[in-house]
Scaffold this motif. Structure first.
Motif, PDB file in Angstrom:
ATOM      1  N   PHE A 194      37.087  29.263 -21.532  1.00  0.00           N
ATOM      2  CA  PHE A 194      37.646  28.256 -20.622  1.00  0.00           C
ATOM      3  C   PHE A 194      36.899  28.298 -19.293  1.00  0.00           C
ATOM      4  O   PHE A 194      36.505  27.285 -18.743  1.00  0.00           O
ATOM      5  CB  PHE A 194      39.141  28.525 -20.420  1.00  0.00           C
ATOM      6  CG  PHE A 194      39.775  27.706 -19.326  1.00  0.00           C
ATOM      7  CD1 PHE A 194      40.038  26.357 -19.510  1.00  0.00           C
ATOM      8  CD2 PHE A 194      40.119  28.281 -18.115  1.00  0.00           C
ATOM      9  CE1 PHE A 194      40.628  25.595 -18.501  1.00  0.00           C
ATOM     10  CE2 PHE A 194      40.709  27.538 -17.105  1.00  0.00           C
ATOM     11  CZ  PHE A 194      40.963  26.197 -17.300  1.00  0.00           C
ATOM     12  N   ALA A 195      36.706  29.511 -18.767  1.00  0.00           N
ATOM     13  CA  ALA A 195      36.014  29.686 -17.489  1.00  0.00           C
ATOM     14  C   ALA A 195      35.501  31.113 -17.404  1.00  0.00           C
ATOM     15  O   ALA A 195      36.014  32.012 -18.067  1.00  0.00           O
ATOM     16  CB  ALA A 195      36.957  29.403 -16.325  1.00  0.00           C
ATOM     17  N   GLN A 196      34.479  31.303 -16.568  1.00  0.00           N
ATOM     18  CA  GLN A 196      33.890  32.630 -16.396  1.00  0.00           C
ATOM     19  C   GLN A 196      33.546  32.845 -14.928  1.00  0.00           C
ATOM     20  O   GLN A 196      33.116  31.930 -14.249  1.00  0.00           O
ATOM     21  CB  GLN A 196      32.628  32.734 -17.247  1.00  0.00           C
ATOM     22  CG  GLN A 196      31.853  34.018 -17.043  1.00  0.00           C
ATOM     23  CD  GLN A 196      30.727  34.143 -18.035  1.00  0.00           C
ATOM     24  OE1 GLN A 196      30.941  34.647 -19.109  1.00  0.00           O
ATOM     25  NE2 GLN A 196      29.543  33.699 -17.671  1.00  0.00           N
ATOM     26  N   ALA A 197      33.746  34.083 -14.488  1.00  0.00           N
ATOM     27  CA  ALA A 197      33.410  34.461 -13.116  1.00  0.00           C
ATOM     28  C   ALA A 197      32.521  35.698 -13.141  1.00  0.00           C
ATOM     29  O   ALA A 197      32.987  36.782 -13.472  1.00  0.00           O
ATOM     30  CB  ALA A 197      34.685  34.746 -12.317  1.00  0.00           C
ATOM     31  N   PRO A 198      31.228  35.538 -12.814  1.00  0.00           N
ATOM     32  CA  PRO A 198      30.366  36.723 -12.701  1.00  0.00           C
ATOM     33  C   PRO A 198      30.740  37.497 -11.431  1.00  0.00           C
ATOM     34  O   PRO A 198      30.853  36.905 -10.367  1.00  0.00           O
ATOM     35  CB  PRO A 198      28.957  36.145 -12.589  1.00  0.00           C
ATOM     36  CG  PRO A 198      29.086  34.665 -12.580  1.00  0.00           C
ATOM     37  CD  PRO A 198      30.520  34.297 -12.598  1.00  0.00           C
ATOM     38  N   VAL A 199      30.955  38.794 -11.582  1.00  0.00           N
ATOM     39  CA  VAL A 199      31.393  39.624 -10.453  1.00  0.00           C
ATOM     40  C   VAL A 199      30.285  40.619 -10.128  1.00  0.00           C
ATOM     41  O   VAL A 199      29.870  41.390 -10.986  1.00  0.00           O
ATOM     42  CB  VAL A 199      32.698  40.393 -10.806  1.00  0.00           C
ATOM     43  CG1 VAL A 199      33.200  41.193  -9.612  1.00  0.00           C
ATOM     44  CG2 VAL A 199      33.772  39.439 -11.311  1.00  0.00           C
ATOM     45  N   ASP A 200      29.805  40.599  -8.882  1.00  0.00           N
ATOM     46  CA  ASP A 200      28.748  41.541  -8.495  1.00  0.00           C
ATOM     47  C   ASP A 200      29.255  42.640  -7.572  1.00  0.00           C
ATOM     48  O   ASP A 200      28.544  43.594  -7.300  1.00  0.00           O
ATOM     49  CB  ASP A 200      27.548  40.822  -7.881  1.00  0.00           C
ATOM     50  CG  ASP A 200      27.933  39.923  -6.723  1.00  0.00           C
ATOM     51  OD1 ASP A 200      29.082  39.970  -6.267  1.00  0.00           O
ATOM     52  OD2 ASP A 200      27.065  39.151  -6.278  1.00  0.00           O
ATOM     53  N   ALA A 201      30.500  42.527  -7.110  1.00  0.00           N
ATOM     54  CA  ALA A 201      31.119  43.566  -6.270  1.00  0.00           C
ATOM     55  C   ALA A 201      32.628  43.363  -6.299  1.00  0.00           C
ATOM     56  O   ALA A 201      33.110  42.231  -6.409  1.00  0.00           O
ATOM     57  CB  ALA A 201      30.606  43.475  -4.841  1.00  0.00           C
ATOM     58  N   TYR A 202      33.364  44.462  -6.210  1.00  0.00           N
ATOM     59  CA  TYR A 202      34.829  44.371  -6.121  1.00  0.00           C
ATOM     60  C   TYR A 202      35.320  45.443  -5.180  1.00  0.00           C
ATOM     61  O   TYR A 202      34.963  46.602  -5.348  1.00  0.00           O
ATOM     62  CB  TYR A 202      35.481  44.540  -7.498  1.00  0.00           C
ATOM     63  CG  TYR A 202      36.990  44.392  -7.420  1.00  0.00           C
ATOM     64  CD1 TYR A 202      37.563  43.132  -7.318  1.00  0.00           C
ATOM     65  CD2 TYR A 202      37.822  45.498  -7.413  1.00  0.00           C
ATOM     66  CE1 TYR A 202      38.939  42.984  -7.229  1.00  0.00           C
ATOM     67  CE2 TYR A 202      39.197  45.362  -7.327  1.00  0.00           C
ATOM     68  CZ  TYR A 202      39.751  44.095  -7.236  1.00  0.00           C
ATOM     69  OH  TYR A 202      41.106  43.959  -7.140  1.00  0.00           O
ATOM     70  N   PRO A 203      36.111  45.083  -4.154  1.00  0.00           N
ATOM     71  CA  PRO A 203      36.472  43.705  -3.809  1.00  0.00           C
ATOM     72  C   PRO A 203      35.266  42.951  -3.271  1.00  0.00           C
ATOM     73  O   PRO A 203      34.316  43.541  -2.791  1.00  0.00           O
ATOM     74  CB  PRO A 203      37.549  43.870  -2.747  1.00  0.00           C
ATOM     75  CG  PRO A 203      37.366  45.244  -2.202  1.00  0.00           C
ATOM     76  CD  PRO A 203      36.693  46.064  -3.261  1.00  0.00           C
ATOM     77  N   GLY A 204      35.331  41.625  -3.365  1.00  0.00           N
ATOM     78  CA  GLY A 204      34.223  40.797  -2.930  1.00  0.00           C
ATOM     79  C   GLY A 204      34.610  39.335  -2.920  1.00  0.00           C
ATOM     80  O   GLY A 204      35.793  38.998  -2.967  1.00  0.00           O
TER      81      GLY A 204
END
Length: 134
Positions: free
Chosen positions: A74-84
């Motif tokens: 449905f949807a995708q979120a690439p995460v390069d840092a957390y929190p960010g």
């Protein structure tokens, strides 16, 4: 020169967390620098419900929202840092987050709200991302 093992590791995708139910909301634009508030969303009327998987490939993590039965993305979120910037907690609840989803090919992005009916699921989501970026 990169060794074969390092190249194989970069191509390998691992699953960090799976949650059977995630609630998705269209959210109003952020009013100010004070942050997002879940109370401003229509919490009793999610715009979409499905499954969430967090996967990792190398240093990157991906939050994937998928159809419960077909597994279609449905949807995708690439995460390069957390929190960010990609995953942000809301100011008034520990069960809701703002997610910056991206359209892989077109380079467009949008902010949506996600939430979990169970506080434990929200905790698992947060810890999976924290552990990956340690």
């Amino acid at each position: 020169m990169t060794s074969r093992c390092a190249m194989a590791d970069e191509a390998y995708e691992s699953v960090l967390c799976v949650k059977a139910e995630v609630l998705v909301y269209r959210i109003p634009p952020r009013a100010s620098n004070r942050g997002y508030r879940a109370a401003d969303w229509k919490l009793e009327q999610p715009d979409w419900t499905g499954r969430m998987r967090i996967t990792a490939k190398g240093k990157a993590a991906f939050v994937k929202l998928e159809d419960k039965s077909s597994g279609e993305l449905f949807a995708q979120a690439p995460v390069d840092a957390y929190p960010g910037l990609t995953v942000e907690s809301v100011k008034d609840s520990s069960r809701y987050f703002v997610l910056r989803i991206q359209d892989g090919g077109a380079g467009r992005s949008a902010f949506i709200g996600i939430g979990f009916a169970d506080r434990g699921d929200a905790f698992d989501f947060s810890v999976a991302l924290q552990d990956h970026f340690k």
